[in-house]
Design a protein around this motif. Structure first.
Motif, PDB file in Angstrom:
ATOM      1  N   CYS A 138     -21.257  -5.347   8.514  1.00  0.00           N
ATOM      2  CA  CYS A 138     -20.124  -6.184   8.877  1.00  0.00           C
ATOM      3  C   CYS A 138     -20.177  -7.455   8.045  1.00  0.00           C
ATOM      4  O   CYS A 138     -21.154  -8.203   8.116  1.00  0.00           O
ATOM      5  N   ARG A 185     -21.300  -7.193  14.780  1.00  0.00           N
ATOM      6  CA  ARG A 185     -20.110  -6.654  15.448  1.00  0.00           C
ATOM      7  C   ARG A 185     -19.849  -7.357  16.782  1.00  0.00           C
ATOM      8  O   ARG A 185     -18.787  -7.225  17.354  1.00  0.00           O
ATOM      9  N   ARG A 186     -20.779  -8.117  17.230  1.00  0.00           N
ATOM     10  CA  ARG A 186     -20.698  -8.766  18.543  1.00  0.00           C
ATOM     11  C   ARG A 186     -19.729  -9.950  18.539  1.00  0.00           C
ATOM     12  O   ARG A 186     -19.848 -10.868  17.726  1.00  0.00           O
ATOM     13  N   VAL A 187     -18.771  -9.898  19.456  1.00  0.00           N
ATOM     14  CA  VAL A 187     -17.843 -11.002  19.683  1.00  0.00           C
ATOM     15  C   VAL A 187     -17.953 -11.382  21.147  1.00  0.00           C
ATOM     16  O   VAL A 187     -17.862 -10.531  22.028  1.00  0.00           O
ATOM     17  N   ARG A 231     -17.505 -14.877  16.952  1.00  0.00           N
ATOM     18  CA  ARG A 231     -18.257 -13.794  16.307  1.00  0.00           C
ATOM     19  C   ARG A 231     -19.641 -14.302  15.925  1.00  0.00           C
ATOM     20  O   ARG A 231     -19.801 -15.379  15.370  1.00  0.00           O
ATOM     21  N   TRP A 287     -22.574 -18.949  15.189  1.00  0.00           N
ATOM     22  CA  TRP A 287     -21.312 -18.410  15.701  1.00  0.00           C
ATOM     23  C   TRP A 287     -20.116 -19.081  15.044  1.00  0.00           C
ATOM     24  O   TRP A 287     -20.147 -20.268  14.746  1.00  0.00           O
ATOM     25  N   ASP A 305     -13.720 -16.218  16.047  1.00  0.00           N
ATOM     26  CA  ASP A 305     -13.345 -14.935  15.461  1.00  0.00           C
ATOM     27  C   ASP A 305     -11.935 -14.930  14.888  1.00  0.00           C
ATOM     28  O   ASP A 305     -11.655 -14.218  13.937  1.00  0.00           O
ATOM     29  N   CYS A 351     -16.726  -3.811  11.073  1.00  0.00           N
ATOM     30  CA  CYS A 351     -17.005  -4.842  12.060  1.00  0.00           C
ATOM     31  C   CYS A 351     -16.513  -4.465  13.462  1.00  0.00           C
ATOM     32  O   CYS A 351     -16.513  -5.300  14.347  1.00  0.00           O
TER      33      CYS A 351
END
Length: 104
Positions: free
Chosen positions: A40, A75-77, A82, A89, A92, A103
């Protein structure tokens, strides 16, 4: 052990592991290009983007990035932020995945 040389057992083990990985990957090659496409990466679409220590507007700003900067991300939001690969962070809505990344 059972009269079989240790070196022979190691070779057989390595070949068995390689065969198992080949079969579980359905005989598809997994090269550098395929692995890179799975990563990503995001591009900054804001003029200046604040990079924060946590996933909230109340978290301290630890850096900024300029438009068109490309950075590795996860990939974590969470809470509209993001997670970048370095543990920081960004909002996003101000980044977009590159065309060759995954992603989602």
């Amino acid at each position: 052990m059972f009269g079989i040389p240790t070196r022979g057992l190691v070779v057989v083990g390595v070949l068995a592991a390689a065969g198992f990985m080949y079969v579980t990957n359905e005989a598809k090659k997994l090269g550098v290009e395929e692995m890179a496409a799975r990563d990503c990466r995001v591009t900054v679409i804001a003029d200046i983007l604040n990079v924060r220590s946590g996933p909230a507007d109340t978290q301290p700003i630890v850096a900024t990035m300029r438009r068109d900067a490309v950075v590795e991300a996860e990939r974590r939001v969470e809470n509209g932020f993001r997670l970048l690969s370095d543990g920081r962070w960004v909002k996003d809505e101000f980044v977009t995945p590159t065309s060759d990344s995954n992603c989602t």
